[in-house]
Design a protein around this motif. Structure first.
Motif, PDB file in Angstrom:
ATOM      1  N   MET A 174       0.826  -1.205   0.000  1.00  0.00           N
ATOM      2  CA  MET A 174       0.000   0.000   0.000  1.00  0.00           C
ATOM      3  C   MET A 174       0.862   1.258   0.000  1.00  0.00           C
ATOM      4  O   MET A 174       1.865   1.351   0.702  1.00  0.00           O
ATOM      5  N   LEU A 175       0.432   2.242  -0.796  1.00  0.00           N
ATOM      6  CA  LEU A 175       1.042   3.564  -0.791  1.00  0.00           C
ATOM      7  C   LEU A 175       0.084   4.492  -0.048  1.00  0.00           C
ATOM      8  O   LEU A 175      -0.849   5.045  -0.631  1.00  0.00           O
ATOM      9  N   GLN A 176       0.282   4.612   1.254  1.00  0.00           N
ATOM     10  CA  GLN A 176      -0.612   5.435   2.064  1.00  0.00           C
ATOM     11  C   GLN A 176      -0.274   6.907   1.849  1.00  0.00           C
ATOM     12  O   GLN A 176       0.830   7.345   2.144  1.00  0.00           O
ATOM     13  N   LEU A 177      -1.242   7.641   1.344  1.00  0.00           N
ATOM     14  CA  LEU A 177      -0.999   9.028   0.962  1.00  0.00           C
ATOM     15  C   LEU A 177      -1.276   9.993   2.102  1.00  0.00           C
ATOM     16  O   LEU A 177      -2.411  10.089   2.581  1.00  0.00           O
ATOM     17  N   ASP A 178      -0.239  10.702   2.533  1.00  0.00           N
ATOM     18  CA  ASP A 178      -0.400  11.814   3.462  1.00  0.00           C
ATOM     19  C   ASP A 178      -0.646  13.061   2.615  1.00  0.00           C
ATOM     20  O   ASP A 178       0.263  13.575   1.970  1.00  0.00           O
ATOM     21  N   VAL A 179      -1.883  13.530   2.624  1.00  0.00           N
ATOM     22  CA  VAL A 179      -2.275  14.614   1.722  1.00  0.00           C
ATOM     23  C   VAL A 179      -1.571  15.920   2.071  1.00  0.00           C
ATOM     24  O   VAL A 179      -1.061  16.630   1.198  1.00  0.00           O
ATOM     25  N   GLY A 180      -1.517  16.263   3.352  1.00  0.00           N
ATOM     26  CA  GLY A 180      -0.961  17.546   3.756  1.00  0.00           C
ATOM     27  C   GLY A 180       0.485  17.734   3.360  1.00  0.00           C
ATOM     28  O   GLY A 180       0.864  18.782   2.817  1.00  0.00           O
ATOM     29  N   THR A 181       1.317  16.718   3.603  1.00  0.00           N
ATOM     30  CA  THR A 181       2.727  16.851   3.256  1.00  0.00           C
ATOM     31  C   THR A 181       2.930  16.829   1.750  1.00  0.00           C
ATOM     32  O   THR A 181       3.855  17.454   1.229  1.00  0.00           O
ATOM     33  N   CYS A 182       2.056  16.121   1.038  1.00  0.00           N
ATOM     34  CA  CYS A 182       2.102  16.110  -0.424  1.00  0.00           C
ATOM     35  C   CYS A 182       1.837  17.514  -0.967  1.00  0.00           C
ATOM     36  O   CYS A 182       2.579  18.032  -1.817  1.00  0.00           O
ATOM     37  N   VAL A 183       0.778  18.153  -0.467  1.00  0.00           N
ATOM     38  CA  VAL A 183       0.434  19.501  -0.905  1.00  0.00           C
ATOM     39  C   VAL A 183       1.515  20.494  -0.500  1.00  0.00           C
ATOM     40  O   VAL A 183       1.912  21.367  -1.291  1.00  0.00           O
ATOM     41  N   ASN A 184       2.017  20.364   0.714  1.00  0.00           N
ATOM     42  CA  ASN A 184       3.079  21.243   1.213  1.00  0.00           C
ATOM     43  C   ASN A 184       4.316  21.181   0.325  1.00  0.00           C
ATOM     44  O   ASN A 184       4.971  22.195   0.065  1.00  0.00           O
ATOM     45  N   ALA A 185       4.630  20.001  -0.188  1.00  0.00           N
ATOM     46  CA  ALA A 185       5.814  19.820  -1.026  1.00  0.00           C
ATOM     47  C   ALA A 185       5.591  20.284  -2.468  1.00  0.00           C
ATOM     48  O   ALA A 185       6.507  20.241  -3.287  1.00  0.00           O
ATOM     49  N   GLY A 186       4.373  20.718  -2.778  1.00  0.00           N
ATOM     50  CA  GLY A 186       4.084  21.202  -4.124  1.00  0.00           C
ATOM     51  C   GLY A 186       3.661  20.125  -5.098  1.00  0.00           C
ATOM     52  O   GLY A 186       3.574  20.370  -6.305  1.00  0.00           O
ATOM     53  N   ALA A 187       3.378  18.910  -4.598  1.00  0.00           N
ATOM     54  CA  ALA A 187       2.935  17.819  -5.463  1.00  0.00           C
ATOM     55  C   ALA A 187       1.414  17.838  -5.583  1.00  0.00           C
ATOM     56  O   ALA A 187       0.718  18.486  -4.797  1.00  0.00           O
ATOM     57  N   ASP A 188       0.910  17.108  -6.549  1.00  0.00           N
ATOM     58  CA  ASP A 188      -0.525  17.056  -6.828  1.00  0.00           C
ATOM     59  C   ASP A 188      -1.070  15.710  -6.361  1.00  0.00           C
ATOM     60  O   ASP A 188      -0.821  14.677  -6.991  1.00  0.00           O
ATOM     61  N   PRO A 189      -1.813  15.677  -5.251  1.00  0.00           N
ATOM     62  CA  PRO A 189      -2.307  14.389  -4.745  1.00  0.00           C
ATOM     63  C   PRO A 189      -3.246  13.679  -5.703  1.00  0.00           C
ATOM     64  O   PRO A 189      -3.229  12.442  -5.776  1.00  0.00           O
ATOM     65  N   VAL A 190      -4.051  14.427  -6.446  1.00  0.00           N
ATOM     66  CA  VAL A 190      -4.984  13.796  -7.387  1.00  0.00           C
ATOM     67  C   VAL A 190      -4.218  13.102  -8.513  1.00  0.00           C
ATOM     68  O   VAL A 190      -4.508  11.955  -8.870  1.00  0.00           O
ATOM     69  N   ALA A 191      -3.220  13.780  -9.054  1.00  0.00           N
ATOM     70  CA  ALA A 191      -2.409  13.178 -10.123  1.00  0.00           C
ATOM     71  C   ALA A 191      -1.688  11.937  -9.612  1.00  0.00           C
ATOM     72  O   ALA A 191      -1.567  10.928 -10.333  1.00  0.00           O
ATOM     73  N   TRP A 192      -1.214  11.990  -8.372  1.00  0.00           N
ATOM     74  CA  TRP A 192      -0.504  10.844  -7.801  1.00  0.00           C
ATOM     75  C   TRP A 192      -1.445   9.648  -7.657  1.00  0.00           C
ATOM     76  O   TRP A 192      -1.081   8.513  -7.998  1.00  0.00           O
ATOM     77  N   ILE A 193      -2.633   9.882  -7.155  1.00  0.00           N
ATOM     78  CA  ILE A 193      -3.605   8.795  -7.008  1.00  0.00           C
ATOM     79  C   ILE A 193      -3.910   8.170  -8.366  1.00  0.00           C
ATOM     80  O   ILE A 193      -3.921   6.942  -8.521  1.00  0.00           O
ATOM     81  N   ARG A 194      -4.144   9.011  -9.360  1.00  0.00           N
ATOM     82  CA  ARG A 194      -4.512   8.499 -10.684  1.00  0.00           C
ATOM     83  C   ARG A 194      -3.358   7.750 -11.358  1.00  0.00           C
ATOM     84  O   ARG A 194      -3.594   6.868 -12.195  1.00  0.00           O
ATOM     85  N   SER A 195      -2.139   8.092 -10.995  1.00  0.00           N
ATOM     86  CA  SER A 195      -0.989   7.407 -11.601  1.00  0.00           C
ATOM     87  C   SER A 195      -0.636   6.107 -10.882  1.00  0.00           C
ATOM     88  O   SER A 195       0.229   5.354 -11.343  1.00  0.00           O
ATOM     89  N   ASN A 196      -1.322   5.832  -9.766  1.00  0.00           N
ATOM     90  CA  ASN A 196      -1.075   4.595  -9.008  1.00  0.00           C
ATOM     91  C   ASN A 196      -2.402   3.918  -8.659  1.00  0.00           C
ATOM     92  O   ASN A 196      -2.737   3.742  -7.477  1.00  0.00           O
ATOM     93  N   PRO A 197      -3.160   3.522  -9.663  1.00  0.00           N
ATOM     94  CA  PRO A 197      -4.484   2.946  -9.418  1.00  0.00           C
ATOM     95  C   PRO A 197      -4.418   1.675  -8.575  1.00  0.00           C
ATOM     96  O   PRO A 197      -3.528   0.840  -8.750  1.00  0.00           O
ATOM     97  N   GLY A 198      -5.351   1.595  -7.631  1.00  0.00           N
ATOM     98  CA  GLY A 198      -5.468   0.395  -6.824  1.00  0.00           C
ATOM     99  C   GLY A 198      -4.441   0.242  -5.722  1.00  0.00           C
ATOM    100  O   GLY A 198      -4.417  -0.797  -5.052  1.00  0.00           O
ATOM    101  N   ARG A 199      -3.623   1.265  -5.480  1.00  0.00           N
ATOM    102  CA  ARG A 199      -2.585   1.135  -4.453  1.00  0.00           C
ATOM    103  C   ARG A 199      -2.758   2.118  -3.297  1.00  0.00           C
ATOM    104  O   ARG A 199      -2.033   2.040  -2.315  1.00  0.00           O
ATOM    105  N   ILE A 200      -3.712   3.035  -3.417  1.00  0.00           N
ATOM    106  CA  ILE A 200      -3.884   4.053  -2.381  1.00  0.00           C
ATOM    107  C   ILE A 200      -5.027   3.598  -1.464  1.00  0.00           C
ATOM    108  O   ILE A 200      -6.132   4.156  -1.464  1.00  0.00           O
ATOM    109  N   HIS A 201      -4.781   2.559  -0.675  1.00  0.00           N
ATOM    110  CA  HIS A 201      -5.851   1.950   0.114  1.00  0.00           C
ATOM    111  C   HIS A 201      -6.274   2.792   1.305  1.00  0.00           C
ATOM    112  O   HIS A 201      -7.365   2.578   1.855  1.00  0.00           O
ATOM    113  N   SER A 202      -5.414   3.707   1.733  1.00  0.00           N
ATOM    114  CA  SER A 202      -5.819   4.635   2.792  1.00  0.00           C
ATOM    115  C   SER A 202      -5.114   5.971   2.595  1.00  0.00           C
ATOM    116  O   SER A 202      -4.057   6.039   1.959  1.00  0.00           O
ATOM    117  N   LEU A 203      -5.738   7.018   3.123  1.00  0.00           N
ATOM    118  CA  LEU A 203      -5.177   8.363   3.037  1.00  0.00           C
ATOM    119  C   LEU A 203      -5.212   9.006   4.410  1.00  0.00           C
ATOM    120  O   LEU A 203      -6.172   8.813   5.167  1.00  0.00           O
TER     121      LEU A 203
END
Length: 297
Positions: free
Chosen positions: A201-230
């Motif tokens: 599982m690639l557990q996505l921490d949304v806040g640190t992703c946004v803080n770092a300037g990354a796009d959480p939506v793009a990341w989720i879409r590029s890793n289908p089926g692996r973001i089992h929790s956020l």
């Protein structure tokens, strides 16, 4: 509605050409509406939990009392973090009993990297199984050396999978800011994703992703089926606020994030997390849950 129309047709209703055309025109819309309603129902079934680091000071004073208080707020699951590893087997079983009595699940725990070592992983596995977990998440890692060091972490997670999966557990990895900052032109998070088994599982921490300037939506879409929790942690670009905002008060685009997580990410449960706020820990947890429900409804 679409099912009703199909039922009428299947019972041999006598249709004129005009009525048949009318029904045919309505059918795609009706089926779409039915699918939309089913999707909304499924969305509401996703459990909402609390990463218990959010109430860390309260936990130090009264572990079981704090878990009870979190359940009373309406949280459906919890995620214990590193100090759980110091519990005895008896304490772990007592905590599982408490969770069962409260009707609360623990789908995952947060773990120091050393808990994945050959010396510790068997103990961590057994404790997670007692708690009823599905995932054992590596909560933090920040190598100082370069891409090879990040690849080594991926190897470590793959080795953990070999050890954990026969018992029904799976490893996970939780990002912070460092994973989004390119090293030799490549983001470490991409190294982790590319070099680990799809079951990890690639557990996505949304806040640190946004803080770092990354796009959480793009990341989720590029890793289908692996973001089992956020981790639903918000962050504000206002320097005076940062991580001290409540859920929904920061920069994260939550509706877009939920849509991606639920359509392609494979999300199984959400976890609110808070570094702190202008309120006390339990009041913060209460207000964040209220805001989540208003946003996710």
């Amino acid at each position: 509605m679409g099912l009703r129309i199909l039922a009428v047709i299947s019972f041999g209703m006598s249709l004129t050409r005009r009525s048949f055309v009318a029904v045919s025109a309505m059918l795609p819309w009706a089926l779409k509406a039915h699918a939309s309603a089913s999707s909304k129902a499924k969305s509401k079934d996703i459990p909402i939990g609390l990463e218990l680091y959010s109430v860390r000071e309260a936990l130090k004073k009264d572990l079981e009392g704090t878990v009870r208080a979190v359940a009373q707020l309406g949280y459906q699951c919890v995620e214990f973090y590193a100090p759980y590893f110091e519990w005895t087997e008896a304490q772990t079983k007592q905590m599982r009993k408490l969770l069962d009595d409260l009707g609360v699940r623990c789908y995952s725990t947060h773990n120091d990297e050393k808990y994945f070592s050959a010396e510790n992983i068997s103990k961590a596995r057994d404790m997670n199984l007692i708690l009823g977990c599905k995932y054992m998440v590596m909560a933090y890692s920040e190598p100082n050396k370069g891409l090879d060091a990040w690849k080594a972490i991926a190897d470590e997670l793959n080795a953990a999978a070999e050890k954990l999966e026969p018992s029904g557990l799976k490893p996970g990895y939780h990002n912070h800011q460092a994973e989004w900052k390119p090293v030799d032109g490549v983001r470490p998070m991409e190294i982790i994703a590319k070099n680990t088994k799809p079951s990890i599982m690639l557990q996505l921490d949304v806040g640190t992703c946004v803080n770092a300037g990354a796009d959480p939506v793009a990341w989720i879409r590029s890793n289908p089926g692996r973001i089992h929790s956020l981790h639903l942690k918000d962050w504000s670009s206002d320097p005076a606020k940062g991580y001290q905002v409540l859920f929904g008060e920061g920069d994260a685009k939550w509706k877009d994030i939920f849509a991606a997580a639920e359509s392609v990410g494979g999300v199984e449960y959400y976890l609110l997390e808070q570094e702190g706020s202008r309120y006390g820990e339990l009041e913060t947890a209460k207000r964040c849950l209220q805001a989540y429900r208003a946003t996710h409804s």
